[in-house]
Enzyme design. Structure first.
Site, PDB file in Angstrom:
ATOM      1  N   GLU A 190       0.815  -1.222   0.000  1.00 26.18           N
ATOM      2  CA  GLU A 190       0.000   0.000   0.000  1.00 26.18           C
ATOM      3  C   GLU A 190       0.850   1.274   0.000  1.00 26.18           C
ATOM      4  O   GLU A 190       1.203   1.789   1.063  1.00 26.18           O
ATOM      5  CB  GLU A 190      -0.946   0.009   1.217  1.00 26.18           C
ATOM      6  CG  GLU A 190      -1.845   1.236   1.255  1.00 26.18           C
ATOM      7  CD  GLU A 190      -2.816   1.274   2.442  1.00 26.18           C
ATOM      8  OE1 GLU A 190      -2.695   0.440   3.358  1.00 26.18           O
ATOM      9  OE2 GLU A 190      -3.687   2.146   2.454  1.00 26.18           O
ATOM     10  N   LYS A 217      -2.637  -2.166  -3.005  1.00 20.22           N
ATOM     11  CA  LYS A 217      -3.673  -1.288  -2.427  1.00 20.22           C
ATOM     12  C   LYS A 217      -3.298   0.172  -2.696  1.00 20.22           C
ATOM     13  O   LYS A 217      -2.568   0.790  -1.927  1.00 20.22           O
ATOM     14  CB  LYS A 217      -3.799  -1.547  -0.927  1.00 20.22           C
ATOM     15  CG  LYS A 217      -4.805  -0.634  -0.210  1.00 20.22           C
ATOM     16  CD  LYS A 217      -5.229  -1.212   1.128  1.00 20.22           C
ATOM     17  CE  LYS A 217      -6.094  -0.227   1.889  1.00 20.22           C
ATOM     18  NZ  LYS A 217      -6.767  -0.845   3.032  1.00 20.22           N
TER      19      LYS A 217
HETATM   20  P1  13P Z   1      -9.405   4.104   4.366  1.00 20.50           P
HETATM   21  O1  13P Z   1     -10.277   3.367   3.392  1.00 20.50           O
HETATM   22  O2  13P Z   1     -10.176   4.699   5.513  1.00 20.50           O
HETATM   23  O3  13P Z   1      -8.474   5.052   3.689  1.00 20.50           O
HETATM   24  O4  13P Z   1      -8.513   3.030   5.075  1.00 20.50           O
HETATM   25  C1  13P Z   1      -7.965   2.026   4.324  1.00 20.50           C
HETATM   26  C2  13P Z   1      -6.671   1.634   4.889  1.00 20.50           C
HETATM   27  O5  13P Z   1      -6.486   0.507   5.277  1.00 20.50           O
HETATM   28  C3  13P Z   1      -5.618   2.639   4.935  1.00 20.50           C
HETATM   29  O6  13P Z   1      -4.417   2.028   5.247  1.00 20.50           O
END
Ligand code: 13P
Length: 342
Positions: free
Chosen positions: A177, A222
């Site tokens: 991510e 992600k």
């Molecule tokens: P949000 O969808 O609230 O941005 O959170 C997702 C997430 O896991 C961020 O690391």
């Protein structure tokens, strides 16, 4: 369930399903609870999350995996069942956030690098034993006049790649991510800048994953969507967000990656759903494109619950509604009418 990384990653990317991000750190969940005037105790955190994980219909039909904070992975429901067991029994994969948070990057004013690699191998073994089959590590990239720097993008991409390789070594699918933040303070954050910066981050990311020997078939990406910054004073149409996001992803993400699961990042519940649905409806895509939302899946449930045991059913209804809308979006079948009809 199969223990092969490719099979776990495929299950996480199952058609019409997505991931519930319920891995708020102790600090973040306190902020969420503050907003509904509920004290953030261990029991309240358990009750809230147990409410979500016991939303049977949503969990079985719409949710492929749940990201947990360490406390929750080892926590038991009121009746003594481990929370991870409740998730697995619903047919979803339990996962764990393993990073130790974003810290100031040396020599810069605002940029951050995510830490947590030291001792990670040992922690992963412990998490695997507790039932986790995927993990998450989040890097944050901030857009301002003068940032991001290549140093920040590179340091984070490198750490994500080392984390991903360690996960795979231990039978755990890494969610990678690299988040380009949308909720910063800066006005110089146009949708064009977001597109350029996101492309740069993803190019760097896949190069680092390659150097680290990470199997693309056994990971999930992600990313953020391509949107203007919240403080930029501009809005983009759903179609523009979809077009720019798909363009960047097609340029950067190899087709060997089975699934891309977006974060919501501060978009409203309905925006996050509409954007995802537009991408799935309008484009021919080589990967499953789905959600891994935290706020956009939980906000309505959190306020419907309000910390009161008598509101558990209402909280579950609110969560189930959002989960269903996003499940429709994951196949491009969501529409505003369905939102209202429900
Ligand atoms: P949000 O969808 O609230 O941005 O959170 C997702 C997430 O896991 C961020 O690391």
């Amino acid at each position: 369930m199969s223990e092969r990384l490719e099979d776990i990653a495929a299950a996480m990317s199952a058609r019409g399903k997505g991931i519930l991000a319920a891995d708020e750190s102790t600090g973040t969940i306190k902020k969420r609870f503050d907003s509904i005037n509920v004290e953030s105790t261990e029991d309240n955190r358990r009750d809230y999350r147990e409410m979500l994980f016991r939303s049977d219909e949503a969990m079985k039909e719409c949710i492929s995996g749940v990201i947990l904070f360490e406390e929750t992975l080892f926590q038991k429901a009121k009746d003594g069942t481990p929370l991870a067991q409740i998730i697995a029994d619903a047919g979803a994969v339990p996962g764990i956030k393993v990073d130790k948070g974003a810290q100031a990057l040396a020599g810069t004013e605002i940029e951050k690098v995510t830490e947590g690699l030291d001792g990670l191998r040992e922690r992963l073994k412990k998490y695997h034993e507790a039932g986790a089959r995927f993990a998450k590590w989040r890097a944050v990239i901030t857009i301002t006049d003068n940032t991001p720097s290549h140093n920040c993008i590179h340091a984070n991409a490198h750490a994500l790649a080392r984390y991903a390789a360690l996960c795979q070594e231990n039978g755990i699918v890494p969610i990678v991510e690299p988040e380009v933040l949308m909720d910063g303070e800066h006005s110089q954050h146009s949708i064009e800048r977001c597109e350029i910066v996101t492309e740069w981050c993803l190019k760097e990311q896949f190069q680092e994953l390659y150097y680290a020997g990470v199997s693309l078939e056994g990971m999930v990406l992600k990313p953020n969507m391509i949107v203007p910054g919240q403080k930029s004073g501009t809005k983009a149409s759903v179609d523009e967000v979809a077009e720019r996001t798909v363009r960047v992803l097609k340029r950067c993400v190899p087709a060997a990656v089975p699934g891309i699961a977006f974060l919501s990042g501060g978009q409203s519940d309905e925006e996050a759903t509409a954007h995802l649905s537009a991408m799935n409806a309008g484009y021919d895509l080589p990967w499953a494109l789905t959600f891994s939302y935290g706020r956009a899946l939980q906000a309505a449930a959190l306020s419907a619950w309000g910390g009161k045991p008598e509101n558990v059913a209402a909280g579950q209804r609110a969560f189930t509604h959002r989960a269903k809308m996003n499940s429709l979006a994951a196949t491009g079948e969501w529409s505003k009418d369905k939102e209202k009809a429900a």
